[in-house]
Design a protein around this motif. Sequence first.
Motif, PDB file in Angstrom:
ATOM      1  N   MET A   1       0.834  -1.190   0.000  1.00  0.00           N
ATOM      2  CA  MET A   1       0.000   0.000   0.000  1.00  0.00           C
ATOM      3  C   MET A   1       0.879   1.254   0.000  1.00  0.00           C
ATOM      4  O   MET A   1       1.757   1.401   0.835  1.00  0.00           O
ATOM      5  CB  MET A   1      -0.909   0.017   1.224  1.00  0.00           C
ATOM      6  CG  MET A   1      -2.115  -0.898   1.093  1.00  0.00           C
ATOM      7  SD  MET A   1      -3.314  -0.228  -0.065  1.00  0.00           S
ATOM      8  CE  MET A   1      -4.328  -1.672  -0.291  1.00  0.00           C
ATOM      9  N   ARG A   2       0.621   2.149  -0.947  1.00  0.00           N
ATOM     10  CA  ARG A   2       1.413   3.366  -1.098  1.00  0.00           C
ATOM     11  C   ARG A   2       0.600   4.552  -0.596  1.00  0.00           C
ATOM     12  O   ARG A   2      -0.510   4.781  -1.057  1.00  0.00           O
ATOM     13  CB  ARG A   2       1.801   3.552  -2.566  1.00  0.00           C
ATOM     14  CG  ARG A   2       2.695   4.753  -2.819  1.00  0.00           C
ATOM     15  CD  ARG A   2       3.271   4.712  -4.240  1.00  0.00           C
ATOM     16  NE  ARG A   2       4.081   5.887  -4.498  1.00  0.00           N
ATOM     17  CZ  ARG A   2       3.615   6.985  -5.080  1.00  0.00           C
ATOM     18  NH1 ARG A   2       2.355   7.040  -5.482  1.00  0.00           N
ATOM     19  NH2 ARG A   2       4.406   8.020  -5.275  1.00  0.00           N
ATOM     20  N   VAL A   3       1.174   5.305   0.348  1.00  0.00           N
ATOM     21  CA  VAL A   3       0.499   6.449   0.945  1.00  0.00           C
ATOM     22  C   VAL A   3       1.262   7.718   0.580  1.00  0.00           C
ATOM     23  O   VAL A   3       2.489   7.784   0.740  1.00  0.00           O
ATOM     24  CB  VAL A   3       0.405   6.327   2.475  1.00  0.00           C
ATOM     25  CG1 VAL A   3      -0.360   7.515   3.059  1.00  0.00           C
ATOM     26  CG2 VAL A   3      -0.272   5.018   2.876  1.00  0.00           C
ATOM     27  N   LEU A   4       0.543   8.721   0.095  1.00  0.00           N
ATOM     28  CA  LEU A   4       1.133  10.020  -0.221  1.00  0.00           C
ATOM     29  C   LEU A   4       0.656  11.038   0.808  1.00  0.00           C
ATOM     30  O   LEU A   4      -0.547  11.256   0.968  1.00  0.00           O
ATOM     31  CB  LEU A   4       0.724  10.469  -1.628  1.00  0.00           C
ATOM     32  CG  LEU A   4       1.272  11.838  -2.063  1.00  0.00           C
ATOM     33  CD1 LEU A   4       2.797  11.781  -2.192  1.00  0.00           C
ATOM     34  CD2 LEU A   4       0.636  12.290  -3.375  1.00  0.00           C
ATOM     35  N   VAL A   5       1.598  11.657   1.500  1.00  0.00           N
ATOM     36  CA  VAL A   5       1.299  12.698   2.480  1.00  0.00           C
ATOM     37  C   VAL A   5       1.436  14.050   1.782  1.00  0.00           C
ATOM     38  O   VAL A   5       2.506  14.381   1.272  1.00  0.00           O
ATOM     39  CB  VAL A   5       2.257  12.625   3.687  1.00  0.00           C
ATOM     40  CG1 VAL A   5       1.978  13.769   4.663  1.00  0.00           C
ATOM     41  CG2 VAL A   5       2.137  11.271   4.382  1.00  0.00           C
ATOM     42  N   VAL A   6       0.364  14.817   1.748  1.00  0.00           N
ATOM     43  CA  VAL A   6       0.385  16.143   1.118  1.00  0.00           C
ATOM     44  C   VAL A   6       0.327  17.171   2.235  1.00  0.00           C
ATOM     45  O   VAL A   6      -0.741  17.457   2.787  1.00  0.00           O
ATOM     46  CB  VAL A   6      -0.796  16.312   0.143  1.00  0.00           C
ATOM     47  CG1 VAL A   6      -0.646  17.627  -0.635  1.00  0.00           C
ATOM     48  CG2 VAL A   6      -0.898  15.130  -0.808  1.00  0.00           C
ATOM     49  N   GLU A   7       1.489  17.712   2.607  1.00  0.00           N
ATOM     50  CA  GLU A   7       1.609  18.537   3.810  1.00  0.00           C
ATOM     51  C   GLU A   7       2.786  19.498   3.626  1.00  0.00           C
ATOM     52  O   GLU A   7       3.908  19.063   3.340  1.00  0.00           O
ATOM     53  CB  GLU A   7       1.839  17.625   5.024  1.00  0.00           C
ATOM     54  CG  GLU A   7       2.240  18.315   6.304  1.00  0.00           C
ATOM     55  CD  GLU A   7       1.167  19.250   6.819  1.00  0.00           C
ATOM     56  OE1 GLU A   7       1.420  20.472   6.794  1.00  0.00           O
ATOM     57  OE2 GLU A   7       0.102  18.764   7.245  1.00  0.00           O
ATOM     58  N   ARG A  22       7.009   2.709   9.447  1.00  0.00           N
ATOM     59  CA  ARG A  22       7.145   1.741  10.532  1.00  0.00           C
ATOM     60  C   ARG A  22       5.949   0.803  10.582  1.00  0.00           C
ATOM     61  O   ARG A  22       6.059  -0.341  11.000  1.00  0.00           O
ATOM     62  CB  ARG A  22       7.291   2.458  11.876  1.00  0.00           C
ATOM     63  CG  ARG A  22       8.668   3.033  12.123  1.00  0.00           C
ATOM     64  CD  ARG A  22       8.845   3.402  13.587  1.00  0.00           C
ATOM     65  NE  ARG A  22       7.920   4.425  14.004  1.00  0.00           N
ATOM     66  CZ  ARG A  22       8.190   5.726  14.018  1.00  0.00           C
ATOM     67  NH1 ARG A  22       9.371   6.161  13.615  1.00  0.00           N
ATOM     68  NH2 ARG A  22       7.287   6.603  14.422  1.00  0.00           N
ATOM     69  N   ALA A  23       4.790   1.301  10.157  1.00  0.00           N
ATOM     70  CA  ALA A  23       3.573   0.491  10.160  1.00  0.00           C
ATOM     71  C   ALA A  23       3.460  -0.406   8.940  1.00  0.00           C
ATOM     72  O   ALA A  23       2.487  -1.145   8.807  1.00  0.00           O
ATOM     73  CB  ALA A  23       2.349   1.402  10.246  1.00  0.00           C
ATOM     74  N   GLY A  24       4.438  -0.359   8.045  1.00  0.00           N
ATOM     75  CA  GLY A  24       4.458  -1.280   6.923  1.00  0.00           C
ATOM     76  C   GLY A  24       4.001  -0.714   5.594  1.00  0.00           C
ATOM     77  O   GLY A  24       3.930  -1.441   4.603  1.00  0.00           O
ATOM     78  N   TYR A  25       3.686   0.584   5.551  1.00  0.00           N
ATOM     79  CA  TYR A  25       3.255   1.198   4.307  1.00  0.00           C
ATOM     80  C   TYR A  25       4.457   1.779   3.551  1.00  0.00           C
ATOM     81  O   TYR A  25       5.484   2.119   4.143  1.00  0.00           O
ATOM     82  CB  TYR A  25       2.261   2.326   4.569  1.00  0.00           C
ATOM     83  CG  TYR A  25       0.938   1.861   5.134  1.00  0.00           C
ATOM     84  CD1 TYR A  25      -0.082   1.433   4.299  1.00  0.00           C
ATOM     85  CD2 TYR A  25       0.712   1.855   6.506  1.00  0.00           C
ATOM     86  CE1 TYR A  25      -1.301   1.002   4.818  1.00  0.00           C
ATOM     87  CE2 TYR A  25      -0.499   1.431   7.034  1.00  0.00           C
ATOM     88  CZ  TYR A  25      -1.490   1.006   6.180  1.00  0.00           C
ATOM     89  OH  TYR A  25      -2.691   0.578   6.695  1.00  0.00           O
ATOM     90  N   THR A  26       4.316   1.909   2.239  1.00  0.00           N
ATOM     91  CA  THR A  26       5.253   2.687   1.438  1.00  0.00           C
ATOM     92  C   THR A  26       4.747   4.118   1.459  1.00  0.00           C
ATOM     93  O   THR A  26       3.620   4.377   1.036  1.00  0.00           O
ATOM     94  CB  THR A  26       5.315   2.167  -0.006  1.00  0.00           C
ATOM     95  OG1 THR A  26       5.772   0.817   0.012  1.00  0.00           O
ATOM     96  CG2 THR A  26       6.254   3.008  -0.845  1.00  0.00           C
ATOM     97  N   ALA A  27       5.544   5.041   1.985  1.00  0.00           N
ATOM     98  CA  ALA A  27       5.057   6.405   2.183  1.00  0.00           C
ATOM     99  C   ALA A  27       6.080   7.426   1.710  1.00  0.00           C
ATOM    100  O   ALA A  27       7.289   7.231   1.838  1.00  0.00           O
ATOM    101  CB  ALA A  27       4.734   6.638   3.661  1.00  0.00           C
ATOM    102  N   GLU A  28       5.569   8.516   1.148  1.00  0.00           N
ATOM    103  CA  GLU A  28       6.390   9.664   0.784  1.00  0.00           C
ATOM    104  C   GLU A  28       5.545  10.914   0.931  1.00  0.00           C
ATOM    105  O   GLU A  28       4.328  10.829   1.111  1.00  0.00           O
ATOM    106  CB  GLU A  28       6.925   9.529  -0.636  1.00  0.00           C
ATOM    107  CG  GLU A  28       5.850   9.442  -1.700  1.00  0.00           C
ATOM    108  CD  GLU A  28       6.430   9.201  -3.087  1.00  0.00           C
ATOM    109  OE1 GLU A  28       5.949   9.864  -4.019  1.00  0.00           O
ATOM    110  OE2 GLU A  28       7.336   8.369  -3.212  1.00  0.00           O
ATOM    111  N   SER A  29       6.177  12.089   0.833  1.00  0.00           N
ATOM    112  CA  SER A  29       5.432  13.325   1.025  1.00  0.00           C
ATOM    113  C   SER A  29       5.729  14.328  -0.075  1.00  0.00           C
ATOM    114  O   SER A  29       6.807  14.303  -0.687  1.00  0.00           O
ATOM    115  CB  SER A  29       5.757  13.946   2.390  1.00  0.00           C
ATOM    116  OG  SER A  29       7.100  14.388   2.432  1.00  0.00           O
ATOM    117  N   VAL A  30       4.774  15.200  -0.319  1.00  0.00           N
ATOM    118  CA  VAL A  30       4.942  16.365  -1.184  1.00  0.00           C
ATOM    119  C   VAL A  30       4.369  17.552  -0.432  1.00  0.00           C
ATOM    120  O   VAL A  30       3.577  17.395   0.503  1.00  0.00           O
ATOM    121  CB  VAL A  30       4.238  16.190  -2.549  1.00  0.00           C
ATOM    122  CG1 VAL A  30       4.870  15.051  -3.336  1.00  0.00           C
ATOM    123  CG2 VAL A  30       2.741  15.965  -2.376  1.00  0.00           C
ATOM    124  N   SER A  31       4.758  18.767  -0.854  1.00  0.00           N
ATOM    125  CA  SER A  31       4.370  19.948  -0.081  1.00  0.00           C
ATOM    126  C   SER A  31       3.375  20.855  -0.782  1.00  0.00           C
ATOM    127  O   SER A  31       2.962  21.867  -0.211  1.00  0.00           O
ATOM    128  CB  SER A  31       5.631  20.761   0.272  1.00  0.00           C
ATOM    129  OG  SER A  31       6.313  21.157  -0.907  1.00  0.00           O
TER     130      SER A  31
END
Length: 230
Positions: A1-7, A22-31
């Motif tokens: 599962m890929r999560v995108l943080v928009v912050e 840490r919870a096992g997701y693939t995560a990255e962020s954009v601003s």
Amino acid sequence: MRVLVVEDDTGIADLLVRGLRRAGYTAESVSTGRQALAAVPEPDVVLLDLGLPDLDGVEVCRRLRSRSDVAIIVVTARGEEGDRVAALDEGADDYLVKPFGLAELLARIRAVLRRVHPVGPAGPEVLRHGSLEMDLRTHKVTVGQREVALTPKEFDILEALAVDPGRVVTRQEILERAWDAHWYGPTKVLDVHIAALRRKLDAPGLVETVYGRGFRLGPPDGDAAGPAQR
């Protein structure tokens, strides 16, 4: 599962990305909103702040929903009813007001994924910390080969600690997770449940008290504490 943080707040974005990984997701962020709209490949979940520097988050939500069924959870400091209604009307699946705990965010993600993909995977569902294993779907808990029967409240408390072992979880965070988002009752009720949880787990030192702050999961099986694996 890929999560995108928009912050656009890099401190918040970094904390969210680390917790999700840490919870096992693939995560990255954009601003920015434009970066979110241009993200490739498209994520499975978008955590969307409304106060972005280029586009209003509600507009980003509208554009995402017009082209995709991606799960969208608004995470924002805006708590007014009008903001909630606008975001939900434009296709947001859930709305979470800052500040919030990681355990609640992960629970919201799982719930949204169950609705969006009812026959598909709903994200990681098993937490492991040393010999402790929690199945979040069946609510089955084992320590080694021994199954531990927990009440719903005890399970929620343990989950709040197990999503990020080693991190101190405040009393208020646990109360809001296991009881109510606006808990104003006595906090001694938590001590009763913590004591019962410790007895049932029969793993000395696993649930640690950090005086004046809250509770955390200690080192698994006597080793150095580390992130839970899923």
